[in-house]
Write a protein that holds these residues in place. Structure first.
Motif, PDB file in Angstrom:
ATOM      1  N   GLY A 199     -10.776  38.941  16.230  1.00  0.00           N
ATOM      2  CA  GLY A 199     -10.986  37.586  16.727  1.00  0.00           C
ATOM      3  C   GLY A 199     -10.853  36.576  15.603  1.00  0.00           C
ATOM      4  O   GLY A 199     -10.722  36.946  14.434  1.00  0.00           O
ATOM      5  N   PRO A 200     -10.856  35.281  15.917  1.00  0.00           N
ATOM      6  CA  PRO A 200     -10.730  34.229  14.895  1.00  0.00           C
ATOM      7  C   PRO A 200     -11.821  34.352  13.832  1.00  0.00           C
ATOM      8  O   PRO A 200     -12.967  34.684  14.141  1.00  0.00           O
ATOM      9  CB  PRO A 200     -10.881  32.930  15.703  1.00  0.00           C
ATOM     10  N   HIS A 201     -11.438  34.076  12.592  1.00  0.00           N
ATOM     11  CA  HIS A 201     -12.325  34.238  11.441  1.00  0.00           C
ATOM     12  C   HIS A 201     -12.848  32.869  11.010  1.00  0.00           C
ATOM     13  O   HIS A 201     -12.076  31.924  10.837  1.00  0.00           O
ATOM     14  CB  HIS A 201     -11.549  34.885  10.295  1.00  0.00           C
ATOM     15  N   TYR A 202     -14.166  32.770  10.826  1.00  0.00           N
ATOM     16  CA  TYR A 202     -14.782  31.506  10.433  1.00  0.00           C
ATOM     17  C   TYR A 202     -15.646  31.690   9.189  1.00  0.00           C
ATOM     18  O   TYR A 202     -16.244  32.745   8.979  1.00  0.00           O
ATOM     19  CB  TYR A 202     -15.638  30.945  11.573  1.00  0.00           C
ATOM     20  N   CYS A 203     -15.691  30.637   8.363  1.00  0.00           N
ATOM     21  CA  CYS A 203     -16.537  30.616   7.172  1.00  0.00           C
ATOM     22  C   CYS A 203     -17.543  29.483   7.324  1.00  0.00           C
ATOM     23  O   CYS A 203     -17.161  28.349   7.625  1.00  0.00           O
ATOM     24  CB  CYS A 203     -15.705  30.389   5.918  1.00  0.00           C
ATOM     25  N   ILE A 204     -18.814  29.794   7.117  1.00  0.00           N
ATOM     26  CA  ILE A 204     -19.886  28.821   7.312  1.00  0.00           C
ATOM     27  C   ILE A 204     -20.528  28.530   5.968  1.00  0.00           C
ATOM     28  O   ILE A 204     -21.034  29.435   5.306  1.00  0.00           O
ATOM     29  CB  ILE A 204     -20.940  29.345   8.316  1.00  0.00           C
ATOM     30  N   ASP A 205     -20.496  27.277   5.565  1.00  0.00           N
ATOM     31  CA  ASP A 205     -21.080  26.864   4.288  1.00  0.00           C
ATOM     32  C   ASP A 205     -22.452  26.260   4.533  1.00  0.00           C
ATOM     33  O   ASP A 205     -22.602  25.293   5.289  1.00  0.00           O
ATOM     34  CB  ASP A 205     -20.174  25.852   3.593  1.00  0.00           C
ATOM     35  N   ILE A 206     -23.448  26.839   3.863  1.00  0.00           N
ATOM     36  CA  ILE A 206     -24.844  26.449   4.054  1.00  0.00           C
ATOM     37  C   ILE A 206     -25.439  26.069   2.710  1.00  0.00           C
ATOM     38  O   ILE A 206     -25.190  26.736   1.699  1.00  0.00           O
ATOM     39  CB  ILE A 206     -25.649  27.619   4.670  1.00  0.00           C
ATOM     40  N   MET A 207     -26.206  24.993   2.696  1.00  0.00           N
ATOM     41  CA  MET A 207     -26.989  24.624   1.513  1.00  0.00           C
ATOM     42  C   MET A 207     -28.444  24.589   1.944  1.00  0.00           C
ATOM     43  O   MET A 207     -28.810  23.861   2.878  1.00  0.00           O
ATOM     44  CB  MET A 207     -26.554  23.267   0.970  1.00  0.00           C
ATOM     45  N   GLY A 208     -29.282  25.389   1.269  1.00  0.00           N
ATOM     46  CA  GLY A 208     -30.662  25.508   1.726  1.00  0.00           C
ATOM     47  C   GLY A 208     -30.658  26.148   3.102  1.00  0.00           C
ATOM     48  O   GLY A 208     -30.165  27.255   3.289  1.00  0.00           O
ATOM     49  N   ASN A 209     -31.191  25.436   4.085  1.00  0.00           N
ATOM     50  CA  ASN A 209     -31.177  25.913   5.471  1.00  0.00           C
ATOM     51  C   ASN A 209     -30.374  24.980   6.368  1.00  0.00           C
ATOM     52  O   ASN A 209     -30.608  24.907   7.575  1.00  0.00           O
ATOM     53  CB  ASN A 209     -32.613  26.026   5.996  1.00  0.00           C
ATOM     54  N   GLU A 210     -29.397  24.285   5.781  1.00  0.00           N
ATOM     55  CA  GLU A 210     -28.593  23.338   6.541  1.00  0.00           C
ATOM     56  C   GLU A 210     -27.126  23.748   6.527  1.00  0.00           C
ATOM     57  O   GLU A 210     -26.540  23.964   5.461  1.00  0.00           O
ATOM     58  CB  GLU A 210     -28.737  21.928   5.961  1.00  0.00           C
TER      59      GLU A 210
END
Length: 409
Positions: A199-210
């Motif tokens: 399936g489509p590949h996603y990257c999630i960038d998080i700083m702290g808990n946001e």
């Protein structure tokens, strides 16, 4: 008053190393790189960055060097740009009572097998997986999970040693590659055998808990996972965005993360989001540049602020589309020439053209991040316009890689 300094454990020859140096300088800090081989980072000499040679695999040596530097400078913080040294940097922060993540959380996250176990125990959707240390265990694990499977080292980054195996012959071939001496192991060989989540590949960038941003990542042709294009923001419905964000934040709770940056990779499958891996660090270049162009959030500068105990600002100030195309070697050989980068950089909307290699560089493709010769970044208010500008720029760049002389490939 002693000058405030930021200690960087190693750098990054192609990625975020220079960006961390520049961010430190903008914040009025004196960046100092501790490295086993400072010469491997071209920007060290070009930017006249202070660098000290030290065995960065030896924590005691690093403590001694940081203590010595502490007599000269006001050490404001310690961090790194490479995943390999994230736990080391965290231990140094703990030793010197500086802001930093929990070392044990970083260590367990960097071990993909331990990470998998903790995510599974927390009920987070992940691919089926097994751990193998020899060819027999690889074969039995693949039979248990069912082909195709992905083989990957339990510790590592940049898709090094990662391959999709669709049949028994491919499985045996890559097992031999991993265990036969061609792959460089940083620890005793352990192979993760896992289900191929499609399936489509996603990257999630998080700083702290946001959650700061979600990007879409495309790869070149299988069986390897060589980056082709990265685009911010990913095209998702509100429901898809919320589900991706919720699963990503659940990973932080399961792994004891939440201080500083985290990068989560997942695929949207028939059963929804399935987590591929969690990285306790910022994504490599050019992802931070894309986030800044698209949202106005400078991930690296804000991370440095956190490292030195300052308050960060994660407020978005832009709403654009940004994308990067990777320039990928099409054959092995000696790079004869590469050009067109100045013409590509002149295309309206192109924000950056970065060539990683120089002529006469040997090119040996291993199906990982090292296959990339460079990248081009473009940004605009609309997705279609960004894609068009990016393609126009990429079409202006060309190279020649004649094959190795007979017997030298």
């Amino acid at each position: 008053m002693a000058r405030r300094a930021l200690i960087l454990i190693e750098g990054h020859p192609r990625g975020n190393g220079l960006l961390y140096v520049q961010a430190a300088q903008r914040l009025g800090l004196h960046p100092i790189t501790l490295s086993a081989d400072p010469a491997q980072y071209d920007y060290i000499a070009a930017e006249r960055v202070e660098a000290i040679r030290v065995d960065t695999n030896n924590l005691d040596f690093l403590i001694h060097e940081c203590s010595r530097l502490g007599e000269i400078y006001d050490i404001a913080g310690i961090t790194c740009a490479l995943e390999k040294f994230c736990a080391t940097a965290a231990k140094l922060c703990q030793y010197f009572d500086l802001p930093g993540p929990e070392p044990a959380s970083i260590e367990q996250c960097c071990d993909k097998f331990t990470q998998r176990k903790l995510l599974a125990e927390a009920g987070i959707p992940i691919p089926a997986y097994c751990l193998a240390t020899n060819a027999t265990e690889v074969e039995s694990s693949a039979a248990h999970i069912g082909l195709p499977v992905v083989l990957k080292p339990a510790v590592g980054s940049g898709s090094r040693g990662v391959r999709l195996c669709g049949n028994i012959d491919e499985l045996a071939e890559h097992t031999t590659y991993l265990l036969g001496g061609k792959h460089i192991w940083r620890s005793p060989p352990r192979i993760l055998v896992e289900e191929f989540a499609q399936g489509p590949h996603y990257c999630i960038d998080i700083m702290g808990n946001e959650v700061i941003g979600i990007s879409a990542l495309d790869f070149c042709r299988p069986p390897h996972f060589v980056y082709r294009e990265l685009a911010y923001p990913a095209v998702l419905t509100d429901d898809e965005h919320n589900r991706v964000a919720d699963v990503s934040l659940s990973c932080l709770r399961a792994l004891g993360l939440g201080w500083g940056p985290t990068n989560v990779e997942l695929r949207w499958t028939k059963r929804g989001p399935v987590v591929i891996e969690v990285n306790p660090r910022l994504p490599g270049s050019p992802a931070p540049q894309l986030v800044q162009l698209a949202s106005g959030v400078d991930l690296i500068t804000e991370h440095v602020k956190l490292v030195i105990g300052d308050e960060w600002n994660l407020r978005r100030s832009k709403s654009q589309t940004a994308a990067a195309r990777f320039l990928v070697a099409d054959r092995d050989g000696i790079l004869d020439w590469i050009g067109g980068d100045s013409r590509a950089a002149a295309v309206p909307g192109v924000a950056e053209v970065n060539l990683y290699v120089q002529p006469k560089t040997p090119i040996v493709r291993n199906g990982d991040v090292q296959d990339c010769l460079g990248h081009v970044i473009a940004a605009s208010p609309t997705r279609a316009r960004t894609k068009a500008m990016l393609q126009q720029a990429v079409d202006l760049i060309d190279w020649s890689i004649p094959p190795f002389p007979a017997g030298k490939g």
